[in-house]
Structure formats: C-alpha cells, structure tokens
Design an enzyme around this catalytic site. Structure first.
Site, PDB file in Angstrom:
ATOM      1  N   LYS A 175      -1.710 -10.841   7.638  1.00  0.00           N
ATOM      2  CA  LYS A 175      -2.029  -9.564   6.997  1.00  0.00           C
ATOM      3  C   LYS A 175      -3.412  -9.623   6.342  1.00  0.00           C
ATOM      4  CE  LYS A 175       1.616 -10.132   4.567  1.00  0.00           C
ATOM      5  NZ  LYS A 175       2.765 -10.041   3.648  1.00  0.00           N
ATOM      6  N   THR A 208      -0.437  -1.126  -4.999  1.00  0.00           N
ATOM      7  CA  THR A 208      -0.069  -1.900  -3.811  1.00  0.00           C
ATOM      8  C   THR A 208       1.037  -2.913  -4.100  1.00  0.00           C
ATOM      9  OG1 THR A 208      -1.843  -3.489  -4.292  1.00  0.00           O
ATOM     10  CG2 THR A 208      -2.371  -1.667  -2.793  1.00  0.00           C
ATOM     11  N   GLY A 210       4.271  -4.666  -3.886  1.00  0.00           N
ATOM     12  CA  GLY A 210       5.369  -4.677  -2.933  1.00  0.00           C
ATOM     13  C   GLY A 210       4.999  -4.354  -1.501  1.00  0.00           C
ATOM     14  N   THR A 211       3.704  -4.353  -1.184  1.00  0.00           N
ATOM     15  CA  THR A 211       3.312  -4.026   0.191  1.00  0.00           C
ATOM     16  C   THR A 211       3.838  -5.054   1.195  1.00  0.00           C
ATOM     17  OG1 THR A 211       1.183  -5.094  -0.276  1.00  0.00           O
ATOM     18  CG2 THR A 211       1.238  -2.694  -0.348  1.00  0.00           C
ATOM     19  N   GLY A 212       3.767  -6.338   0.847  1.00  0.00           N
ATOM     20  CA  GLY A 212       4.252  -7.375   1.756  1.00  0.00           C
ATOM     21  C   GLY A 212       5.755  -7.292   1.964  1.00  0.00           C
ATOM     22  N   CYS A 213       6.493  -7.049   0.887  1.00  0.00           N
ATOM     23  CA  CYS A 213       7.949  -6.889   0.983  1.00  0.00           C
ATOM     24  C   CYS A 213       8.286  -5.694   1.867  1.00  0.00           C
ATOM     25  CB  CYS A 213       8.553  -6.673  -0.402  1.00  0.00           C
ATOM     26  SG  CYS A 213       8.182  -7.958  -1.604  1.00  0.00           S
TER      27      CYS A 213
END
Length: 266
Positions: A175, A208, A210-213
C-alpha cells in the site's frame, strides 16, 4: 442457503472509538453485503489522537472465539489484523493452515497515530501467517520491516514486494499511502512474479484512521464473493477511497472513515 451473504471472519483488535480494528472491519463487511463475525485478539483504549492502553487476550481465548465461529456458522473468507502476541500468531497459523478459503493478512505494526501495536517478537511470528495467507497487505513501512530494510525507495517497492511474495508463496499488496506525491500508488505482486499497479489521486485529509483495516476487510469480503484477486483489490480500493471522501470529520486527530456512506460496490 440460496442468496445468503458471504460469511467473513475478522480476527483483530478492538478500537472503542470505532475507526479501526474489529469495528471498522464489521462496518466494512456489513456495508458490502457480507455477514461479519469477529474474534477479538486484544482490547485497546484508543481514539483519533492515539492509543492509551492495550490488554491482550490469552491465545486460548482467541482460539476459542475462532472455533466458536468456524464450528457453527463457518466462514467463506478470513481477515487477520492486529494480533497482540507471537503466541496468538503461531496458534492461528497452525489452526488455519487447512482452511480452504481466502485469507487476507494485514500485518499491523503501528496505528495511524504512530502508536506501536506489535512487539518485535510478534512481527517475527508474522512469517507463519504470511505462509498461509492469500494476500498480505503491508504499507510501505511494514514492507520495509518485513524485508529487513530501513526504508524502500519508490523504484524498489515492486522488488521488495516480490521478495516477500516469493518467500511466502502469497500475493503482496504494497500500500502506497505512506509514499510521496499527489498520487497514491498501490502495487500487487504474486509469487509467480505477476505485477499490477493501482493508483488514485491523493485526498488531502487528516481523516485516515483505519484505512488499512478497512482495505483488508473489504478485500476479504470481495474474495468471499468469489471475485478474482486483482478485481477484488480494485473494488476494495474503491470502497476505501469513497469512505475517505465521506469521512464525517470526527475527532481531534486522525479521524475515522465514512463507512456508513458507502454502499455495496461491484
């Protein structure tokens, strides 16, 4: 069971402020039309400004939660996020080694606020989970840590991701949110060397958290629907982008996404 929603089990930590972890996963899976289940590895005290405390559950209790879900309702896909301890990582890797559906592993090390969420010992245990994962979704700092590097220049991201993909026979989605420039570029590499790039304009926002979750939960959900990996990545990224665009603006720090504003895509 005709018309039943895809079942998705998320194994991760709890975020009481609702922006990341189990809470973000459940929102994402639900908004995408899936049936969300959860096994909680740790409870945290955190909000948009940082992590104030962490209590990790015992490996036995985490596995009991997993078994409760798998032995009764079952699941079509699994998302793994914050683990809490190396023992939990190893127990999960052993239990899920025979799982036939897709597994998305988000190797969470640090929260968006900068707080550490995985010890060095836990990170060392990530290898066993990457070995059984369908897709691994590190951000650039996580990719560097997993490949033993201090940092990764932009022109070396594909190579670093390829090393990880080949070593663990998985797809690595690197990412690019931590990168520089006006475009966010995510790169996917398979263990056979197939490459794909996904880009979009960077949104200028502090919200942003929690974007990865959210991305990994969305990806697991689309894979549960039976979408091919590349298309599932494309759809999951679209969900995250729309959720960032619709962030409600809550909190004094890195605020949560607007999951509630995004309907099923695809």
């Amino acid at each position: 069971m005709s018309g039943a929603p895809p079942r998705v089990l998320t194994i991760a930590g709890s975020d009481p402020s609702g922006g990341a972890g189990i809470q973000a996963d459940i929102k994402t899976i639900t908004m995408l039309g899936g049936y969300a289940m959860s096994a909680i590895t740790a409870v945290t005290a955190q909000n948009t400004t940082g992590v104030q405390g962490v209590e990790v559950f015992s490996p036995d209790f985490v596995m009991q939660q997993v078994e409760s879900c798998l032995s009764d309702i079952g699941t079509d896909a699994i998302k793994i996020g914050m683990l809490g301890s190396p023992e939990i990582a190893m127990r999960l890797a052993e239990r899920l080694d025979t799982f036939s559906g897709p597994i998305v592993f988000d190797p969470v090390m640090v929260a968006t606020s900068g707080s550490e969420l995985a010890s060095a010992e836990t990170v060392n245990a990530f290898g066993a989970l990457m070995d059984i994962a369908t897709v691994v979704t590190p951000n650039l700092p996580e990719l560097a840590a997993l490949t033993g590097r201090a940092d990764i220049p932009d022109d070396e991201v594909f190579d670093a991701a390829r090393v990880l993909a080949e070593k663990h026979d998985t797809v690595v989605l690197a990412k690019g949110g931590h990168g520089e420039g006006d475009e966010v570029l995510d790169r996917a590499v398979s263990s056979t060397g197939k490459l794909a790039s996904f880009g979009h304009a960077r949104i200028d926002t502090p919200h942003t958290h929690g974007t990865g979750c959210t991305l990994s939960a969305a990806l697991a959900t689309f894979l549960a629907y039976g979408q091919p990996t590349t298309h599932a990545i494309r759809l999951a990224r679209g969900f995250v982008y729309a959720a960032i665009e619709n962030a409600p603006g809550f909190g004094a720090g890195s605020g949560p996404l607007g999951h509630q504003a995004v309907r099923k895509l695809g």
